[in-house]
Scaffold this motif. Structure first.
Motif, PDB file in Angstrom:
ATOM      1  N   VAL A 126      72.161  33.857  19.331  1.00  0.00           N
ATOM      2  CA  VAL A 126      73.235  34.594  18.670  1.00  0.00           C
ATOM      3  C   VAL A 126      72.932  36.076  18.843  1.00  0.00           C
ATOM      4  CG1 VAL A 126      74.366  35.044  16.467  1.00  0.00           C
ATOM      5  CG2 VAL A 126      73.545  32.749  16.998  1.00  0.00           C
TER       6      VAL A 126
ATOM      7  N   LEU B 197      80.931  25.615  21.222  1.00  0.00           N
ATOM      8  CA  LEU B 197      79.812  26.504  20.955  1.00  0.00           C
ATOM      9  C   LEU B 197      78.488  25.784  20.775  1.00  0.00           C
ATOM     10  CD1 LEU B 197      81.308  29.086  18.454  1.00  0.00           C
ATOM     11  CD2 LEU B 197      80.735  29.433  20.824  1.00  0.00           C
TER      12      LEU B 197
ATOM     13  N   ARG C 221      81.799  29.659  12.895  1.00  0.00           N
ATOM     14  CA  ARG C 221      82.172  30.132  14.228  1.00  0.00           C
ATOM     15  C   ARG C 221      82.546  28.968  15.131  1.00  0.00           C
ATOM     16  NH1 ARG C 221      77.833  32.309  16.736  1.00  0.00           N
ATOM     17  NH2 ARG C 221      76.405  31.741  15.102  1.00  0.00           N
ATOM     18  N   TYR C 222      81.835  27.855  14.996  1.00  0.00           N
ATOM     19  CA  TYR C 222      82.140  26.672  15.796  1.00  0.00           C
ATOM     20  C   TYR C 222      83.529  26.138  15.451  1.00  0.00           C
ATOM     21  CZ  TYR C 222      81.976  21.944  17.643  1.00  0.00           C
ATOM     22  OH  TYR C 222      82.267  20.790  18.297  1.00  0.00           O
TER      23      TYR C 222
ATOM     24  N   TYR D  53      75.086  20.397  10.724  1.00  0.00           N
ATOM     25  CA  TYR D  53      73.747  20.969  10.865  1.00  0.00           C
ATOM     26  C   TYR D  53      72.681  19.891  11.063  1.00  0.00           C
ATOM     27  CZ  TYR D  53      75.393  25.686   9.978  1.00  0.00           C
ATOM     28  OH  TYR D  53      76.027  26.890  10.085  1.00  0.00           O
TER      29      TYR D  53
ATOM     30  N   TYR E 152      77.039  29.787  11.910  1.00  0.00           N
ATOM     31  CA  TYR E 152      77.272  29.039  13.145  1.00  0.00           C
ATOM     32  C   TYR E 152      78.357  27.974  12.983  1.00  0.00           C
ATOM     33  CZ  TYR E 152      76.150  26.870  17.601  1.00  0.00           C
ATOM     34  OH  TYR E 152      76.230  26.382  18.876  1.00  0.00           O
ATOM     35  N   TYR E 153      78.345  27.264  11.875  1.00  0.00           N
ATOM     36  CA  TYR E 153      79.348  26.220  11.641  1.00  0.00           C
ATOM     37  C   TYR E 153      80.751  26.824  11.600  1.00  0.00           C
ATOM     38  CZ  TYR E 153      82.040  22.618   9.222  1.00  0.00           C
ATOM     39  OH  TYR E 153      83.001  21.704   8.877  1.00  0.00           O
TER      40      TYR E 153
ATOM     41  N   SER F 120      73.800  32.824  10.038  1.00  0.00           N
ATOM     42  CA  SER F 120      74.696  33.524  10.967  1.00  0.00           C
ATOM     43  C   SER F 120      76.101  32.917  10.981  1.00  0.00           C
ATOM     44  CB  SER F 120      74.112  33.514  12.385  1.00  0.00           C
ATOM     45  OG  SER F 120      74.225  32.233  12.964  1.00  0.00           O
TER      46      SER F 120
ATOM     47  N   GLN G 135      70.527  29.936  12.009  1.00  0.00           N
ATOM     48  CA  GLN G 135      71.844  29.454  12.437  1.00  0.00           C
ATOM     49  C   GLN G 135      72.802  29.361  11.249  1.00  0.00           C
ATOM     50  OE1 GLN G 135      72.849  29.355  15.352  1.00  0.00           O
ATOM     51  NE2 GLN G 135      71.179  28.871  16.723  1.00  0.00           N
TER      52      GLN G 135
END
Length: 148
Positions: free
Chosen positions: A80, A62, A54-55, A29, A51-52, A49, A46
């Motif tokens: 997103v 991503l 999902r990445y 991040y 994000y990490y 949601s 982020q």
């Protein structure tokens, strides 16, 4: 050369420290904030949601690319939009419908004085036709206008 820690705001540091679970996630991040120049609000969105996660689970890259590096539509890649529940091969009308439905639901949640009038409401201004994507009426505002 400055350190990573001095390149983002104190608010972003607080969000990362309080929400990120591992040192790897914190580094992710911090790097993302520097690369994308995220505000504290965008960073929190982020993180919230996932994000990490999902990445890490994704086979594709991503991390957002700079806007000028994208070949097609930069808006589809930089936001997103999972909350829209769109099919994987959606078209622009599907995206528009999903966004409008969610905006309509959100505005109606804001207060009971809002009334949904119409979608794509046609108006004529100066002899030209336009469409208003969503038209709402607020009873409280109409009372103020009548008083003036």
């Amino acid at each position: 050369m400055t350190t990573l820690l001095s390149q983002i705001s104190w608010s972003n540091h607080l969000a990362i420290i309080s929400k990120a679970k591992t040192p790897e996630e914190r580094h992710f991040y911090i790097t993302l904030c520097i690369k994308e120049n995220y505000s504290a609000r965008e960073l929190s969105r982020q993180i919230d949601s996932g994000y990490y996660e999902r990445y890490m689970l994704s086979k594709e890259k991503l991390l957002p690319e700079p806007i000028k590096g994208l070949k097609e539509n930069p808006f589809l890649d930089s936001y997103v939009i999972e909350f829209l529940d769109l099919p994987s091969n959606f078209k622009e009308p599907d995206l528009r419908k999903g966004l409008i439905k969610n905006m309509k639901d959100f505005i109606l949640e804001v207060g009971r004085d809002f009334t949904f009038i119409d979608e794509e409401f046609r108006v004529q201004v100066g002899g030209e036709d336009y469409k208003i994507d969503l038209l709402f009426f607020h009873r409280g505002f109409s009372v103020l206008w009548r008083l003036n």
